[in-house]
Write a protein that holds these residues in place. Structure first.
Motif, PDB file in Angstrom:
ATOM      1  N   PRO A   1       0.826  -1.220   0.000  1.00  0.00           N
ATOM      2  CA  PRO A   1       0.000   0.000   0.000  1.00  0.00           C
ATOM      3  C   PRO A   1       0.854   1.261   0.000  1.00  0.00           C
ATOM      4  N   ARG A   2       0.416   2.263  -0.719  1.00  0.00           N
ATOM      5  CA  ARG A   2       1.157   3.529  -0.776  1.00  0.00           C
ATOM      6  C   ARG A   2       1.065   4.281   0.545  1.00  0.00           C
ATOM      7  N   LYS A   3      -0.079   4.180   1.200  1.00  0.00           N
ATOM      8  CA  LYS A   3      -0.252   4.868   2.475  1.00  0.00           C
ATOM      9  C   LYS A   3      -0.336   3.851   3.600  1.00  0.00           C
ATOM     10  N   VAL A   4       0.528   4.028   4.600  1.00  0.00           N
ATOM     11  CA  VAL A   4       0.521   3.156   5.778  1.00  0.00           C
ATOM     12  C   VAL A   4       0.485   4.041   7.025  1.00  0.00           C
ATOM     13  N   PRO A   5      -0.031   3.526   8.139  1.00  0.00           N
ATOM     14  CA  PRO A   5      -0.095   4.340   9.373  1.00  0.00           C
ATOM     15  C   PRO A   5       1.293   4.764   9.841  1.00  0.00           C
ATOM     16  N   GLU A   6       1.599   6.050   9.763  1.00  0.00           N
ATOM     17  CA  GLU A   6       2.932   6.537  10.110  1.00  0.00           C
ATOM     18  C   GLU A   6       3.234   6.393  11.595  1.00  0.00           C
ATOM     19  N   ASP A   7       2.194   6.316  12.423  1.00  0.00           N
ATOM     20  CA  ASP A   7       2.422   6.191  13.854  1.00  0.00           C
ATOM     21  C   ASP A   7       2.738   4.756  14.276  1.00  0.00           C
ATOM     22  N   ARG A   8       2.643   3.808  13.339  1.00  0.00           N
ATOM     23  CA  ARG A   8       2.890   2.409  13.696  1.00  0.00           C
ATOM     24  C   ARG A   8       4.015   1.777  12.883  1.00  0.00           C
ATOM     25  N   VAL A   9       4.361   2.364  11.755  1.00  0.00           N
ATOM     26  CA  VAL A   9       5.366   1.765  10.876  1.00  0.00           C
ATOM     27  C   VAL A   9       6.652   2.584  10.920  1.00  0.00           C
ATOM     28  N   ASP A  10       7.790   1.894  11.029  1.00  0.00           N
ATOM     29  CA  ASP A  10       9.099   2.550  10.961  1.00  0.00           C
ATOM     30  C   ASP A  10       9.378   2.890   9.497  1.00  0.00           C
ATOM     31  N   LEU A  11       9.321   4.205   9.169  1.00  0.00           N
ATOM     32  CA  LEU A  11       9.461   4.633   7.780  1.00  0.00           C
ATOM     33  C   LEU A  11      10.871   5.103   7.432  1.00  0.00           C
ATOM     34  N   GLU A  12      11.820   4.889   8.317  1.00  0.00           N
ATOM     35  CA  GLU A  12      13.192   5.301   8.041  1.00  0.00           C
ATOM     36  C   GLU A  12      13.747   4.521   6.847  1.00  0.00           C
ATOM     37  N   GLY A  13      14.214   5.237   5.821  1.00  0.00           N
ATOM     38  CA  GLY A  13      14.757   4.599   4.627  1.00  0.00           C
ATOM     39  C   GLY A  13      13.737   3.800   3.844  1.00  0.00           C
ATOM     40  N   TRP A  14      12.466   4.119   4.032  1.00  0.00           N
ATOM     41  CA  TRP A  14      11.391   3.319   3.425  1.00  0.00           C
ATOM     42  C   TRP A  14      11.536   3.201   1.910  1.00  0.00           C
ATOM     43  N   SER A  15      11.860   4.274   1.243  1.00  0.00           N
ATOM     44  CA  SER A  15      11.925   4.249  -0.224  1.00  0.00           C
ATOM     45  C   SER A  15      13.064   3.376  -0.743  1.00  0.00           C
ATOM     46  N   ASP A  16      14.064   3.077   0.111  1.00  0.00           N
ATOM     47  CA  ASP A  16      15.203   2.266  -0.321  1.00  0.00           C
ATOM     48  C   ASP A  16      15.018   0.778  -0.007  1.00  0.00           C
ATOM     49  N   LEU A  17      13.945   0.427   0.660  1.00  0.00           N
ATOM     50  CA  LEU A  17      13.717  -0.971   1.047  1.00  0.00           C
ATOM     51  C   LEU A  17      13.197  -1.783  -0.120  1.00  0.00           C
ATOM     52  N   THR A  18      13.482  -3.086  -0.080  1.00  0.00           N
ATOM     53  CA  THR A  18      12.885  -3.996  -1.053  1.00  0.00           C
ATOM     54  C   THR A  18      11.435  -4.248  -0.656  1.00  0.00           C
ATOM     55  N   THR A  19      10.681  -4.805  -1.570  1.00  0.00           N
ATOM     56  CA  THR A  19       9.289  -5.132  -1.267  1.00  0.00           C
ATOM     57  C   THR A  19       9.193  -6.050  -0.063  1.00  0.00           C
ATOM     58  N   GLN A  20      10.082  -7.043   0.005  1.00  0.00           N
ATOM     59  CA  GLN A  20      10.040  -8.005   1.101  1.00  0.00           C
ATOM     60  C   GLN A  20      10.355  -7.322   2.438  1.00  0.00           C
ATOM     61  N   GLN A  21      11.296  -6.377   2.446  1.00  0.00           N
ATOM     62  CA  GLN A  21      11.627  -5.655   3.675  1.00  0.00           C
ATOM     63  C   GLN A  21      10.455  -4.778   4.136  1.00  0.00           C
ATOM     64  N   LYS A  22       9.777  -4.187   3.175  1.00  0.00           N
ATOM     65  CA  LYS A  22       8.599  -3.390   3.531  1.00  0.00           C
ATOM     66  C   LYS A  22       7.515  -4.277   4.145  1.00  0.00           C
ATOM     67  N   LEU A  23       7.314  -5.457   3.576  1.00  0.00           N
ATOM     68  CA  LEU A  23       6.320  -6.379   4.118  1.00  0.00           C
ATOM     69  C   LEU A  23       6.700  -6.821   5.532  1.00  0.00           C
ATOM     70  N   ASP A  24       8.000  -7.006   5.777  1.00  0.00           N
ATOM     71  CA  ASP A  24       8.448  -7.350   7.126  1.00  0.00           C
ATOM     72  C   ASP A  24       8.083  -6.254   8.121  1.00  0.00           C
ATOM     73  N   ARG A  25       8.304  -5.013   7.738  1.00  0.00           N
ATOM     74  CA  ARG A  25       7.992  -3.906   8.650  1.00  0.00           C
ATOM     75  C   ARG A  25       6.483  -3.792   8.899  1.00  0.00           C
TER      76      ARG A  25
END
Length: 478
Positions: free
Chosen positions: A153-177
């Motif tokens: 999803p393009r929009k995720v709850p910013e108060d619950r997800v660690d968005l540091e370096g988000w744009s540089d993560l792989t899809t799998q790393q984003k799913l882990d977070r």
């Protein structure tokens, strides 16, 4: 130049006003033009030329489905109006406005709940195969086996997800977070794909097709029987989206005042313009009925321009050469004296001497009637005799003559001859014929302006005062 068609005259009329509206609009302002399909395409050309040629932009054509069905011979039933939205600059105000979810939608889509709130288990995959990391497996789930790929999803709850370096993560790393934040829903079935927890939000964003706001029905409390009246819900959506509290809202054709009424309720400043005093009086009464406790405070902050302030300005209005303008003097006199509670007689031509009608209660089942006649000259005995004849014909209990002079001796004799009316429920007698001077309508030091004092007067009758003749319908242009 205009020939026989009124459409070109109408477009010239509108073009001049659109240019002026663009001139007074703030750089952060937006302009909404409500029209019907008869002239909307022509008006869009005018608006494109005025706004888009000076740094502005066309934002939307909003379709308002104003009726559920409409019978029409040999064509599709016309059931909608158009609202054209333009911005003066690219720096226009926009506030997200959301539509409340329906109970059926909530029950079917957001039935699952965790410790945070109700949520919908949304798909985490998108159509088609991908060769990048979005097409690779994650935790033993391979979207390619379904002919799909991972879609974070393009929009995720910013108060619950660690968005540091988000744009540089792989899809799998984003799913882990997302999973670490508790935002992945794991179906109980072993072969069920993980899904995204989409929590219940404020609602769906407003769309350019409006189908959830019906026209004002015949029993609606806000209905004033004004030909071009719009629902308050429609204006509330527009004002909330394109202005903030304290901003100024201008309605250059304010009619019965729906725009200014909603602007007042939403804590906006407002300016309303209309050519007829009947519209102004209807707006004032609308405020008075809505804000009974706050009306003196609100009235003190309303500035009226173009309305007679003294005898000199009243007579200037009465003596205008234009017949329609002179009619405004009659409307002003009747509505001012009756506290905006009389109905104006809009019939053209011979009106039988009746310029307005007001009602009062004789008992719970029967209304009494009072009629008004306005003269922009001194009154005479013959005027009262005619008024009394009209009163008898109309079966009215009272006749009021508004003129520029106090009653003479012959006029007082005529008043006495007409007798008095005794209310069946009240210990009260009143002259059946009464004379009020224009000068008496204005406040004087120690003497407030004279106003109608009917026994058990009905304050709701004005709602039936259809403003016929004041509307400017585009459909009549062709």
């Amino acid at each position: 130049m205009l020939g026989r068609g009124s459409l070109l005259a109408y477009l010239i009329h509108m073009t001049v006003r659109i240019v002026e509206i663009h001139r007074v609009l703030k750089p952060t302002g937006s302009f909404y033009l409500h029209c019907d399909p008869t002239a909307s395409h022509y008006l869009k050309l005018v608006l494109d030329a005025v706004f888009c040629g000076q740094g502005g932009d066309f934002l939307n054509e909003i379709i308002w489905k104003r009726t559920s069905s409409h019978s029409s011979a040999r064509r599709w039933g016309p059931a909608h109006d158009n609202i054209l939205l333009y911005a003066k600059t690219q720096n226009y105000i926009w506030n997200d406005v959301f539509l409340a979810h329906s109970s059926a939608h909530l029950g079917s889509k957001y039935s699952t709940k965790d410790k945070h709130d109700n949520f919908m288990a949304a798909d985490l995959t998108g159509a088609e195969l991908r060769t990048g990391d979005s097409g690779k497996p994650w935790r033993d789930f391979d979207p390619s086996k379904l002919g799909r790929h991972w879609a974070v999803p393009r929009k995720v709850p910013e108060d619950r997800v660690d968005l540091e370096g988000w744009s540089d993560l792989t899809t799998q790393q984003k799913l882990d977070r997302l999973d670490d934040a508790g935002l992945i829903y794991w179906p109980k079935k072993k072969d069920g794909f993980p899904r995204f927890k989409r929590y219940l939000n404020a609602g769906a964003p407003i769309q350019s097709v409006v189908t959830d706001i019906p026209p004002i029905n015949s029993q609606a409390q806000e209905r004033l029987n004004y030909p071009t009246q719009k629902p308050e819900a429609l204006l509330e959506r527009i004002i909330k989206a394109s202005s903030n509290e304290g901003d100024v809202v201008l309605d250059a054709y304010c009619g019965c005042g729906t725009t200014v009424a909603v602007a007042q309720r939403l804590n906006r400043q407002w300016i309303g313009i209309d050519i007829t005093y009947q519209s102004i009086s209807l707006i004032l009464k609308r405020f008075q009925d809505t804000y009974k406790d706050r009306w003196p405070e609100i009235e003190a902050n309303i500035q009226l321009d173009g309305v007679p302030r003294d005898l000199e300005s009243a007579m200037a209005l009465a003596n205008r050469k234009d017949d329609k303008t002179r009619k405004e003097f009659e409307k002003w006199a009747v509505l001012t004296y009756s506290r905006n509670q009389a109905r104006i007689n809009e019939k053209k031509g011979a009106d039988g001497g009746i310029d307005g009608i007001a009602y009062f209660l004789k008992d719970k089942d029967e209304n009494g009637k009072a009629i008004f006649q306005v003269k922009s000259r001194p009154g005479a005995r013959a005027d009262l005799a005619t008024l009394n004849s009209d009163r008898l014909r109309e079966k009215a209990e009272f006749g009021f003559l508004i003129c520029t002079s106090l009653p003479t001796k012959p006029m007082r004799d005529e008043i006495a001859a007409a007798g008095k009316y005794r209310h069946p429920l009240l210990d009260r007698e009143d002259d059946r014929l009464q004379v009020i001077t224009v000068a008496e309508l204005f406040d004087r030091p120690g003497h407030p302006g004279k106003r109608l004092d009917l026994p058990m007067a009905r304050a709701d009758a004005v709602k039936s005062a259809r403003a016929a003749g004041d509307e400017d319908r585009q459909i009549g242009l062709l």
